[in-house]
Design a protein around this motif. Structure first.
Motif, short mmCIF file in Angstrom:
data_model
loop_
_atom_site.label_atom_id
_atom_site.label_comp_id
_atom_site.label_asym_id
_atom_site.label_seq_id
_atom_site.Cartn_x
_atom_site.Cartn_y
_atom_site.Cartn_z
N MET A 1 -1.12 -13.28 10.64
CA MET A 1 -0.01 -12.44 11.11
C MET A 1 -0.55 -11.41 12.12
O MET A 1 -1.53 -10.72 11.83
CB MET A 1 0.62 -11.72 9.91
N THR A 2 0.09 -11.35 13.27
CA THR A 2 -0.40 -10.43 14.31
C THR A 2 0.10 -9.02 14.04
O THR A 2 1.06 -8.80 13.28
CB THR A 2 0.11 -10.84 15.70
N ARG A 3 -0.54 -8.06 14.71
CA ARG A 3 -0.11 -6.67 14.56
C ARG A 3 1.34 -6.49 15.01
O ARG A 3 2.10 -5.75 14.39
CB ARG A 3 -1.04 -5.77 15.37
N ASP A 4 1.73 -7.19 16.08
CA ASP A 4 3.10 -7.07 16.56
C ASP A 4 4.11 -7.53 15.50
O ASP A 4 5.16 -6.92 15.32
CB ASP A 4 3.30 -7.88 17.85
N THR A 5 3.77 -8.61 14.82
CA THR A 5 4.67 -9.10 13.76
C THR A 5 4.75 -8.09 12.63
O THR A 5 5.83 -7.82 12.08
CB THR A 5 4.16 -10.46 13.22
N ILE A 6 3.59 -7.51 12.26
CA ILE A 6 3.59 -6.49 11.20
C ILE A 6 4.51 -5.33 11.61
O ILE A 6 5.37 -4.88 10.84
CB ILE A 6 2.15 -5.96 10.95
N ILE A 196 5.11 4.50 11.57
CA ILE A 196 5.13 3.05 11.41
C ILE A 196 3.78 2.45 11.85
O ILE A 196 3.22 1.57 11.18
CB ILE A 196 6.28 2.44 12.24
N ALA A 197 3.24 2.95 12.97
CA ALA A 197 1.95 2.44 13.45
C ALA A 197 0.84 2.72 12.44
O ALA A 197 -0.08 1.90 12.26
CB ALA A 197 1.62 3.06 14.81
N ASP A 198 0.91 3.90 11.77
CA ASP A 198 -0.09 4.21 10.74
C ASP A 198 -0.08 3.16 9.63
O ASP A 198 -1.13 2.72 9.16
CB ASP A 198 0.19 5.58 10.09
N VAL A 199 1.12 2.76 9.19
CA VAL A 199 1.21 1.80 8.09
C VAL A 199 0.74 0.41 8.54
O VAL A 199 0.12 -0.32 7.77
CB VAL A 199 2.64 1.76 7.48
N ALA A 200 0.99 0.08 9.81
CA ALA A 200 0.43 -1.17 10.34
C ALA A 200 -1.10 -1.10 10.27
O ALA A 200 -1.76 -2.08 9.88
CB ALA A 200 0.90 -1.40 11.78
N ALA A 205 -6.17 -2.58 7.59
CA ALA A 205 -7.36 -2.13 6.85
C ALA A 205 -7.49 -2.89 5.52
O ALA A 205 -8.60 -3.26 5.13
CB ALA A 205 -7.29 -0.62 6.59
N PHE A 206 -6.35 -3.15 4.85
CA PHE A 206 -6.42 -3.94 3.59
C PHE A 206 -7.14 -5.26 3.85
O PHE A 206 -8.00 -5.68 3.10
CB PHE A 206 -5.01 -4.27 3.06
N LEU A 259 -0.83 -10.80 3.79
CA LEU A 259 -2.11 -10.62 4.50
C LEU A 259 -3.30 -10.86 3.58
O LEU A 259 -4.37 -11.27 4.04
CB LEU A 259 -2.20 -9.19 5.07
N CYS A 260 -3.14 -10.59 2.28
CA CYS A 260 -4.25 -10.70 1.33
C CYS A 260 -3.78 -11.50 0.12
O CYS A 260 -3.57 -10.96 -0.97
CB CYS A 260 -4.69 -9.30 0.87
#
Ligand code: SAH
Length: 357
Positions: A1-6, A196-200, A205-206, A259-260
């Motif tokens: 999953m890309t950052r944009d999708t997140i 929102i960017a922080d949570v992405a 990071a996870f 993601l995990c």
């Protein structure tokens, strides 16, 4: 999953589309970790704390709290309760209690391991590497330390550093891994000032940290804390501030699962506190596979008030365990009876065990 999708999912507000994301996470959960819901007996053994975290009711400055640290025998009785109830794991959590010596906790861990077959998880905040090593040698299996937010400036603001020691939670997470702990972390969702960017970033990071356990819960304001007393203060610009809602917390749990996939993810008390009657079921349906019944005895359980109206605070340990089992069955899932190690840990165990020995 890309950052944009997140980012797109974190900005999504359409309930239908969100439900489709949650269902996808539930399907991945089933394939990756199965239908068993692992149960952990949670003992909140001390609410003493030297910290001044702006979000937490245990902060040192909160003089309205009856402080306690349970005795060794009291904790071992909880271990017996967990063992007898088939919970498989004992989680020992506390504030950052400066009076709790490394030897004392090592002894509690050693005694627990000697008299039960329980896995032992520690969640006692930031400690020196030597302490973490001593507890690992005493038999501790797992450690939980949320990094709370990956935005370093926001973290420093809401978690002021102690005089001598900068708060380096990422360094400690690396140390824990090197010591062979099954390692867990996580964040709060909807901290005032969190974007929102922080949570992405948190979600990325996870994945990067290759965590074995991920705890995600909504931020719940506590009136006796700076962030609870002035909830409007420090908010991010409109549209960027992450809402501290059950829906947003569910979306972050779902994305963490996607993601995990092999990680153990609890349905948290904070989420249950917001969802009310549905309680722990909400998290279980969107990717979570762990429940942590609180078995802290009276009178202490009411005093571990990290935020108000904590779900289940008024229940006895026995009732709490029964409610959790009913919740698992109501979700057509299977209550776990064993240790419930994270498949992610098993996957990397050869190196983890070598590093820990
Ligand atoms: N002293 C330990 C344990 C803290 S309590 C430590 O700092 O690691 C466990 C978690 O509760 C914290 O990591 C935090 O994410 C969460 N928490 C604390 N205050 C909260 C609040 N007001 N709302 C939601 N979660 C909170």
């Amino acid at each position: 999953m890309t950052r944009d999708t997140i980012l797109e999912w974190l900005r999504e507000r359409d309930p239908e589309r969100l439900r489709s994301l949650w269902a996808r996470a539930d399907a991945v959960r089933r394939r990756a970790v199965g239908d068993t819901v692992h149960l952990r007996g949670l003992v909140e053994f001390s609410n003493r704390c030297a910290r001044q975290c702006l979000y937490c009711g245990l902060r040192a400055e909160n003089s309205g709290l009856q402080r306690y640290r349970m005795g060794r025998e009291e904790i071992l009785r909880c271990a017996d309760t967990a063992d007898a109830a088939g919970l498989g794991t004992l989680v020992l959590q506390s504030g950052e209690d400066p009076g709790m010596t490394v030897e004392w906790l090592a002894d509690v861990v050693r005694q627990t391991k000697a008299r039960t077959g329980l896995a032992v998880t520690l969640s006692v905040g930031e400690r020196a590497a030597a302490d973490l090593r001593a507890w690992r040698e005493a038999g501790a299996d797992r450690y939980l330390l949320r990094f709370e937010t990956s935005n370093a400036a926001l973290f420093r603001t809401i978690h002021p550093p102690c005089a001598a020691r900068p708060a380096e939670r990422f360094t400690q997470l690396r140390t824990l891994r090197e010591l062979g702990y099954e390692t867990g972390s996580g964040v709060m969702v909807g901290i005032p000032g969190q974007t929102i960017a922080d949570v992405a970033d948190d979600l990325e990071a996870f994945r990067r940290l290759d965590l074995d356990m991920i705890g995600v819960g909504p931020f719940v304001p506590h009136p006796a804390t700076p962030l609870g007393a002035a909830p409007a203060a420090g908010r991010a610009p409109a549209g960027e501030q992450v809402p501290n809602t059950a829906s947003m917390a569910c979306t972050v749990v779902a994305l963490a699962r996607l993601l995990c996939p092999l990680t153990n993810i609890p349905s948290t008390t904070a989420l249950a506190t917001l969802t009310g009657a549905d309680g722990r079921g909400a998290g279980l349906r969107v990717g979570a596979n762990v429940l942590m019944p609180n078995i802290t005895p009276e009178p202490y359980r009411g005093w571990y008030e990290i935020y108000p109206a904590k779900s289940g605070a008024a229940r006895s340990a026995e009732r709490e365990i029964a409610v959790m089992r009913e919740t698992v069955l109501a979700c057509s899932r299977v209550p776990g009876m064993g240790r419930g190690d994270a498949p992610n840990y098993a996957r990397r165990a050869p190196t983890a065990l070598a590093a820990g020995s």
